[in-house]
Design an enzyme around this catalytic site. Structure first.
Site, mmCIF file in Angstrom:
data_model
loop_
_atom_site.group_PDB
_atom_site.id
_atom_site.type_symbol
_atom_site.label_atom_id
_atom_site.label_comp_id
_atom_site.label_asym_id
_atom_site.label_seq_id
_atom_site.Cartn_x
_atom_site.Cartn_y
_atom_site.Cartn_z
ATOM 1 N N HIS A 171 1.686 4.508 -2.775
ATOM 2 C CA HIS A 171 1.697 5.975 -2.633
ATOM 3 C C HIS A 171 3.028 6.541 -3.142
ATOM 4 O O HIS A 171 3.065 7.532 -3.868
ATOM 5 C CB HIS A 171 1.584 6.374 -1.154
ATOM 6 N N GLU A 190 -5.164 7.537 -2.513
ATOM 7 C CA GLU A 190 -5.556 6.240 -1.937
ATOM 8 C C GLU A 190 -5.940 5.252 -3.038
ATOM 9 O O GLU A 190 -5.790 4.050 -2.867
ATOM 10 C CB GLU A 190 -6.702 6.414 -0.934
ATOM 11 N N HIS A 201 0.832 -1.210 0.000
ATOM 12 C CA HIS A 201 0.000 0.000 0.000
ATOM 13 C C HIS A 201 0.873 1.269 0.000
ATOM 14 O O HIS A 201 0.729 2.135 -0.871
ATOM 15 C CB HIS A 201 -0.898 -0.031 1.250
ATOM 16 N N GLU A 202 1.782 1.351 0.961
ATOM 17 C CA GLU A 202 2.579 2.579 1.086
ATOM 18 C C GLU A 202 3.511 2.763 -0.112
ATOM 19 O O GLU A 202 3.709 3.891 -0.577
ATOM 20 C CB GLU A 202 3.373 2.598 2.404
HETATM 21 ZN ZN ZN Z 1 -2.881 5.188 2.112
#
Ligand code: ZN
Length: 499
Positions: free
Chosen positions: A268, A294, A264-265
């Protein structure tokens, strides 16, 4: 028309803001990862002063007038007009706040983070509550200065996701609830997927070794532009496209926690890394909205990271690192267990299906908080009741309940809904991506970069150049449509549980 002198002034101003931004980002990263807590008060006071200096620059009256001209100047190119508009809009929203109040509020936010951390460790909401009370008071006063006719919460929603408001989110979440709650109930009536092997003892040092030696290279998150640290609540910060920091948290009783939070990170970070370098140091060098950001992290986490193809490439190495814990487990069993829908207490640990209900709970609470229907003294009780009602779980303590998220300590309200909206953006974007490229083949053959390049070309490189609905249009050829998201979840979970 602006003069050469004005152009130079503008360029210098943009550079100076980016310098403050870089300093503040690095101080935040340091604070939330390695800085000793005892130095907090010293750091917090000076960080607040730096924020105040940046505030003065951003709201400089002369520059504000110049930006107002530049944003509508037909002689300037589209990039410059857009950047001027975004800078002008940002200043217009903050210029009404007295500087001393702004600085005091920044210092409060820094202290509130420390208090939240202490409260969480001590499992005691009363330690954090006075800070939260003051943050909410400040927010209400600051938004009041703007003199807008929209409600405070509508303004907050719009700040995080331009164009969104309560009415639009209400419609979205009504559909989410109508379609997902019955599905979750049907799943709870059939026998659960065995995911017990994910919760054996997984030493943090070994998890870290797998992440550093295997997962991060697979994700193409390389030391020349990225660095991963550990923290209480994982986040990503960046200074420019070639310096994007991520964090994770290793749970020794849940091997997938840090795996999916890392995917997830890094999602980003990759977004920021892929923004057109010509925007570096300007306001355009940022993901355009919270939900768009997101959407990219959740696309990586759920639509790539939770697939069989992804684990066909990665599971053998994970199994090798943990032969006792995962020796008898097949890749199919691992993927099934990683997708199991189990209503739980923690948003960040939630599966894809129950996740949006964690968001609905926070959204409804924030609405009530800012519309004055509840106060901070009611929060814990309301929180626990909603968890019982929507997810059927009893909240045993504050740490895993009201204190679990960092957002409110940072003064971030109206942000949570963007996680669910971002998931819906992701579903639509990945639908188009799968028409254009063979995603599974790329993942299986350790060519994650093929997927990232598709995202770079269709989403990332724009940065803030267009707003989110326009980027969705450009990437998919259609207007935003959340049915992709709800259809996907229904299809996936009906299949997974053979309903
Ligand atoms: Zn996030």
């Amino acid at each position: 028309m602006i003069s050469q002198e004005e152009q130079k002034k503008y360029n210098d101003w943009v550079f100076q803001i980016s310098a403050y931004q870089m300093a503040l980002a690095l101080i935040s990263i340091d604070k939330m990862t390695v800085a000793p807590p005892a130095g907090g008060p010293y750091r917090d006071a000076r960080t607040a002063w730096l924020s105040g200096e940046k505030f003065s620059l951003e709201t400089d009256p002369e520059m504000f007038r110049l930006l107002a001209r530049m944003k509508d100047d037909p002689d300037l190119d589209g990039d410059t007009r857009r950047a001027a508009f975004l800078n002008w809009q940002k200043a217009a929203r903050t210029v009404c706040i007295p500087k001393d109040e702004f600085v005091a509020s920044e210092e409060l936010l820094n202290q509130a983070y420390d208090a939240w951390l202490r409260a969480k460790m001590a499992d005691d909401y009363s330690i954090f509550r006075p800070y939260l009370e003051k943050i909410i008071e400040n927010k209400k006063r600051f938004y009041g200065f703007r003199g807008s006719s929209a409600s405070i919460y509508d303004q907050m929603l719009d700040d995080n996701e331009p164009g969104m408001n309560e009415a639009k989110y209400d419609a979205f979440f009504a559909d989410v609830k109508a379609r997902l709650i019955p599905l979750i109930q049907r799943i709870s009536a059939v026998s659960p997927i065995d995911d017990s092997f994910l919760h054996r003892f997984y030493p943090a040092a070994q998890q870290k070794k797998f992440t550093n030696e295997h997962l991060l290279p697979y994700l193409r998150y390389t030391p020349d532009w990225g660095y991963q640290n550990e923290t209480e609540h994982p986040f990503t910060y960046w200074t420019c496209e070639d310096d994007c920091r991520t964090t994770t948290k290793y749970l020794e009783n849940s091997v997938t926690s840090s795996l999916f939070s890392t995917i997830h990170e890094v999602g980003h970070a990759t977004f920021e890394h892929n923004i057109d370098p010509k925007y570096d140091g300007t306001i355009l060098a940022e993901g355009v909205s919270a939900a768009m950001h997101e959407s990219q992290s959740r696309l990586c986490e759920n639509y790539l990271g939770r697939t069989t193809a992804f684990w066909e490439a990665n599971f053998p190495a994970l199994q090798k690192e943990f032969p006792e814990q995962l020796g008898g487990v097949t890749v199919q069993q691992f993927v099934r267990a990683s997708n199991a829908a189990v209503p739980g207490l923690l948003r960040t640990e939630a599966d894809e299906l129950t996740y949006p209900l964690h968001i609905v709970i926070r959204y409804e609470i924030e609405k009530d908080l800012f519309d004055g229907r509840i106060g901070t003294e009611d929060l814990e009780q309301v929180w626990n009741e909603k968890y019982r009602e929507y997810l059927g779980v009893e909240v045993p303590n504050s740490r895993d309940g009201i204190l679990q998220d960092v957002h409110w300590s940072e003064g971030s309200f109206g942000y949570f809904p963007t996680y669910a909206l971002g998931s819906a953006y992701a579903a639509q974007i990945v639908h188009k991506m799968r028409q254009d490229i063979d995603v599974d083949e790329a993942l299986r053959s350790s060519r994650y970069d093929i997927c990232m390049n598709w995202l770079k070309e269709n989403v990332h490189h724009y940065g803030c150049r267009y707003d989110a609905p326009e980027i969705i249009r450009r990437a998919t050829g259609e207007e935003f449509n959340w049915n992709y998201y709800l259809d996907d979840l229904e299809e996936k979970y009906t299949r997974l549980y053979q309903l």
